[in-house]
Design a protein around this motif. Structure first.
Motif, mmCIF file in Angstrom:
data_model
loop_
_atom_site.group_PDB
_atom_site.id
_atom_site.type_symbol
_atom_site.label_atom_id
_atom_site.label_comp_id
_atom_site.label_asym_id
_atom_site.label_seq_id
_atom_site.Cartn_x
_atom_site.Cartn_y
_atom_site.Cartn_z
ATOM 1 N N HIS A 63 0.812 -1.219 0.000
ATOM 2 C CA HIS A 63 0.000 0.000 0.000
ATOM 3 C C HIS A 63 0.845 1.269 0.000
ATOM 4 N N GLY A 64 2.173 1.110 -0.157
ATOM 5 C CA GLY A 64 3.037 2.268 -0.336
ATOM 6 C C GLY A 64 3.507 2.933 0.929
ATOM 7 N N GLU A 65 3.341 2.267 2.077
ATOM 8 C CA GLU A 65 3.828 2.860 3.330
ATOM 9 C C GLU A 65 5.351 2.915 3.302
ATOM 10 N N THR A 66 5.927 3.975 3.847
ATOM 11 C CA THR A 66 7.388 4.138 3.822
ATOM 12 C C THR A 66 8.044 3.175 4.798
ATOM 13 N N MET A 67 9.275 2.766 4.486
ATOM 14 C CA MET A 67 10.002 1.817 5.314
ATOM 15 C C MET A 67 10.201 2.339 6.730
ATOM 16 N N GLU A 68 10.331 3.663 6.877
ATOM 17 C CA GLU A 68 10.544 4.255 8.199
ATOM 18 C C GLU A 68 9.314 4.112 9.090
ATOM 19 N N LEU A 69 8.116 4.178 8.493
ATOM 20 C CA LEU A 69 6.882 4.168 9.275
ATOM 21 C C LEU A 69 6.290 2.776 9.478
ATOM 22 N N ILE A 70 6.718 1.811 8.664
ATOM 23 C CA ILE A 70 6.121 0.473 8.730
ATOM 24 C C ILE A 70 6.239 -0.164 10.115
ATOM 25 N N PRO A 71 7.425 -0.179 10.766
ATOM 26 C CA PRO A 71 7.520 -0.846 12.087
ATOM 27 C C PRO A 71 6.532 -0.287 13.114
ATOM 28 N N SER A 72 6.410 1.053 13.185
ATOM 29 C CA SER A 72 5.499 1.640 14.174
ATOM 30 C C SER A 72 4.038 1.342 13.822
ATOM 31 N N ARG A 73 3.726 1.360 12.520
ATOM 32 C CA ARG A 73 2.348 1.050 12.097
ATOM 33 C C ARG A 73 2.005 -0.403 12.381
ATOM 34 N N VAL A 74 2.959 -1.300 12.167
ATOM 35 C CA VAL A 74 2.733 -2.716 12.474
ATOM 36 C C VAL A 74 2.484 -2.897 13.964
ATOM 37 N N ASP A 75 3.266 -2.233 14.795
ATOM 38 C CA ASP A 75 3.071 -2.322 16.247
ATOM 39 C C ASP A 75 1.683 -1.840 16.649
ATOM 40 N N GLU A 76 1.217 -0.771 15.988
ATOM 41 C CA GLU A 76 -0.124 -0.261 16.278
ATOM 42 C C GLU A 76 -1.179 -1.310 15.951
ATOM 43 N N LEU A 77 -1.044 -1.932 14.801
ATOM 44 C CA LEU A 77 -2.021 -2.938 14.381
ATOM 45 C C LEU A 77 -1.982 -4.171 15.287
ATOM 46 N N LEU A 78 -0.793 -4.595 15.680
ATOM 47 C CA LEU A 78 -0.664 -5.752 16.573
ATOM 48 C C LEU A 78 -1.363 -5.485 17.901
ATOM 49 N N SER A 79 -1.221 -4.275 18.414
ATOM 50 C CA SER A 79 -1.861 -3.915 19.683
ATOM 51 C C SER A 79 -3.372 -3.768 19.519
ATOM 52 N N GLU A 80 -3.776 -3.103 18.449
ATOM 53 C CA GLU A 80 -5.191 -2.813 18.242
ATOM 54 C C GLU A 80 -6.027 -4.071 18.093
ATOM 55 N N TYR A 81 -5.443 -5.110 17.460
ATOM 56 C CA TYR A 81 -6.220 -6.323 17.193
ATOM 57 C C TYR A 81 -5.780 -7.512 18.042
ATOM 58 N N GLY A 82 -5.059 -7.229 19.133
ATOM 59 C CA GLY A 82 -4.720 -8.278 20.092
ATOM 60 C C GLY A 82 -3.829 -9.361 19.542
ATOM 61 N N LEU A 83 -2.824 -8.971 18.732
ATOM 62 C CA LEU A 83 -1.973 -9.957 18.078
ATOM 63 C C LEU A 83 -0.573 -10.049 18.690
ATOM 64 N N ARG A 84 -0.269 -9.245 19.694
ATOM 65 C CA ARG A 84 1.095 -9.173 20.207
ATOM 66 C C ARG A 84 1.616 -10.517 20.720
ATOM 67 N N ASP A 85 0.756 -11.295 21.377
ATOM 68 C CA ASP A 85 1.208 -12.545 21.991
ATOM 69 C C ASP A 85 1.652 -13.584 20.964
ATOM 70 N N TYR A 86 1.173 -13.473 19.740
ATOM 71 C CA TYR A 86 1.577 -14.450 18.717
ATOM 72 C C TYR A 86 1.974 -13.773 17.404
ATOM 73 N N ALA A 87 2.526 -12.576 17.514
ATOM 74 C CA ALA A 87 2.933 -11.820 16.326
ATOM 75 C C ALA A 87 4.004 -12.524 15.521
#
Length: 615
Positions: free
Chosen positions: A263-287
């Motif tokens: 979707h064209g997200e920049t490499m610099e922003l991808i890690p923080s955006r992924v962390d947001e999604l993992l937290s928002e949808y309860g995926l951290r324990d099995y990311a």
């Protein structure tokens, strides 16, 4: 990364296949000619070019992360087709050996002794996985030369829209509109066309599955019939029915990274955006857990997070509640309510509709390819029994059963018994070990842990255990070995030793679906082309052909409409009363109660709070 898979696994797999390929070339050369060392050498030399390609693919797959490279290539003018093919091949290649092992496991669960029986299923699963991956990549925007968005959320409009595949009409003259900021639930009988309508909105029916259409279908100002799915990936998020087949990456984290890059997200922003999604949808324990090891409910969460990663204006979900525990259902309802309030257009299909009432949705019914307002009401239902017919005959005894995945202990000290007439339901949160317990009941190697009809399962070879414990897995299609429904039903009778003229498996299958007869068209249908609910009913019928002492079923009501669920309940009651103990894992509490099942909760790594529940 798959369990037990190192960086160099693709290379070792490729070397194994290369050796097998050379051996087969030599075998066929000698089979149709006389033996000589010269002939052996010639056969080996002729195989070398193909072997070089196989080994090169394995080496490159070990050295290079092709997924990230191909995301960059996806926008180039001439790379899309090649890139799609490479991504599919490289995503499938490392799992091929695991797939062969898995098919072999389910061949054993069917009680099939011939190893050659796995050849066709392996090829078909490879094709099925490849098609699902290609569809997922298309929906994610792979190869798009420009993502289309609407300035404001706009309605989805169908005007006299029809869809057919060959001579089969799936949707007939449908006129309906879905407004922004609304939730619409599609209901209808199993196989009524709900998935086809959802895939039409996403663009798969027209552009990917080559359906023949007439009428119009628009997303605001966008003509769906002219614009392929890849160009509306930023507009539409799609969660398919079988989410496991659609994963391109190895873990939840990598899947989200892959989606965001497309979707064209920049490499610099991808890690923080992924962390947001993992937290928002309860995926951290099995990311970082391999997606193949996730429970069905956990996999659904990953697919939902991926679908919403680019903040689309439209969300499409195909039976999203089927594999979710009660807490996850509540969370999903809250998410959908929040998205609707933000103006998102949400369209979903679902058989388990009670929880959706909280969204005050619009209800539509699909019947005979036509859409009407209202909620699906089955023509008839089977009455629940007041009390099950039981006896004192002990069928199943489980003592101190433990389950571990590698070094991780999943369950310990599981003990219970079951007698004639007993139906046992295993409930609990996603990922607590319900499926692991079902698998362990039929595969235990520990002496004295599982006994069926007085026989210790550990004393039997794997191929004979099916006569005592028959299993129906989460993904029913893994059990299918034939190329048509008719062949599958006949084959089940044959391997179980049922007289050819009896048609016992077909009778059971018809009973599960509550059908008096099976049409010739349905009998010619490939088992994997059946709807999810029909596949589930077929798998259960196949395994019941053995008349086992115990049958274990993972989510028996997945994909079934209320009428079919009622028919399933009636058959399982009859099965239990005739001496086969039924043990199933479920999130469908209403179904378990309708069976007067003994309900156990799987939690804290064991069975807790056994409860006899009467309907």
């Amino acid at each position: 990364m798959l369990p037990g898979r190192s960086r160099w696994t693709p290379l070792w797999v490729s070397l194994s296949f290369a050796a097998i390929f050379i051996a087969l070339r030599i075998f066929y050369r000698l089979l149709f000619g006389s033996f000589s060392w010269i002939a052996v050498g010639q056969a080996a030399l002729l195989a070398l070019p193909f072997v070089a390609v196989i080994v090169a693919c394995g080496l490159f797959s070990s050295l290079i992360d092709f997924r990230k490279l191909l995301v960059s290539l996806s926008g180039l003018k001439y790379s899309r087709s090649v890139g799609t093919a490479l991504t599919i091949a490289l995503a499938s290649f490392p799992t091929l050996l695991a797939q062969v092992k898995k098919i072999n496991t389910y061949r054993t669960l069917r009680g099939i002794t011939s190893r050659f029986a796995v050849v066709v299923p392996v090829l078909e699963h490879t094709v099925e996985k490849s098609v699902a991956l290609a569809a997922a990549m298309e929906l994610a925007g792979f190869g798009s030369r420009g993502q289309l968005r609407e300035a404001n959320p706009s309605p989805i409009t169908l005007e006299k829209y029809s869809l057919s595949f060959g001579d089969h009409t799936v949707l007939n003259n449908v006129s309906v509109s879905f407004a922004p900021g609304t939730v619409t639930v599609l209901t209808g009988a199993t196989g009524s066309g709900k998935t086809s309508l959802l895939e039409s909105i996403a663009g798969l029916s027209q552009h990917f599955h080559a359906g023949i259409t007439s009428g119009t279908l628009t997303l605001g100002t966008i003509n769906r019939l002219r614009v392929p799915p890849r160009d509306t990936a930023a507009l539409i998020g799609f969660v398919p029915q079988n989410v496991r087949l659609s994963f391109t990456a190895s873990t939840a984290r990598e899947e989200l990274e892959y989606t965001l890059r497309l979707h064209g997200e920049t490499m610099e922003l991808i890690p923080s955006r992924v962390d947001e999604l993992l937290s928002e949808y309860g995926l951290r324990d099995y990311a970082d857990v391999p997606v193949d090891l996730l429970s069905a409910g956990q996999a659904t969460r990953v697919a939902l997070a991926s679908a919403l990663a680019a903040s689309p204006q439209i969300l499409i979900l195909d039976e999203p509640l089927a594999d979710l525990d009660s807490a996850s259902v509540s969370e999903l309802i809250e998410i959908l309510d929040r998205l609707r309030t933000s103006g998102m257009t949400i369209v979903l299909s679902e058989h388990h509709t009670a929880a959706l009432q909280a969204l005050d949705p619009r209800w539509l019914v699909l019947e005979a390819g036509e859409v009407s307002e209202g909620q699906f009401v089955p023509a008839s239902m089977f009455p629940a029994r007041a009390l099950p017919l039981t006896s004192s005959d002990l069928i199943l005894a489980v003592t101190g059963l433990g389950v571990a995945h590698g070094k991780k202990k999943v369950l310990s000290d599981v003990s219970f018994t079951a007698r004639t007439g007993d139906i046992i339901a295993l409930t609990g949160a996603n990922g607590v070990g319900k499926t692991s317990l079902l698998n362990a009941l039929s595969s235990t190697q520990s002496a004295g842990v599982v006994e069926v009809l007085g026989t210790d399962l550990s004393t039997l070879p794997a191929k004979q255990k099916v006569r005592l414990v028959a299993s129906v897995p989460e993904q029913a299609s893994w059990l299918f070995m034939s190329e048509s429904l008719a062949e599958e039903l006949e084959y089940a009778d044959k391997i179980a030793g049922v007289p050819a003229d009896t048609g016992l498996t077909e009778l059971t299958f018809r009973s599960l679906l509550s059908r008096d007869v099976l049409s010739s068209k349905l009998l010619r249908t490939h088992p994997r082309d059946l709807s999810a609910g029909t596949q589930r009913a077929l798998a259960i019928a196949l395994q019941l052909s053995w008349k086992p002492g115990v049958i274990t079923i993972d989510e028996p009501t997945r994909g079934l409409d209320p009428h079919s669920r009622s028919a399933m309940a009636e058959v399982l009651r009859c099965v239990a009363e005739t001496g086969t103990v039924v043990v199933f894992a479920t999130h469908d509490g209403e179904f378990a109660r309708s069976l007067n099942a003994r309900i156990f909760t799987v939690a804290e790594r064991t069975l807790i709070h056994p409860e006899q529940v009467n309907a």
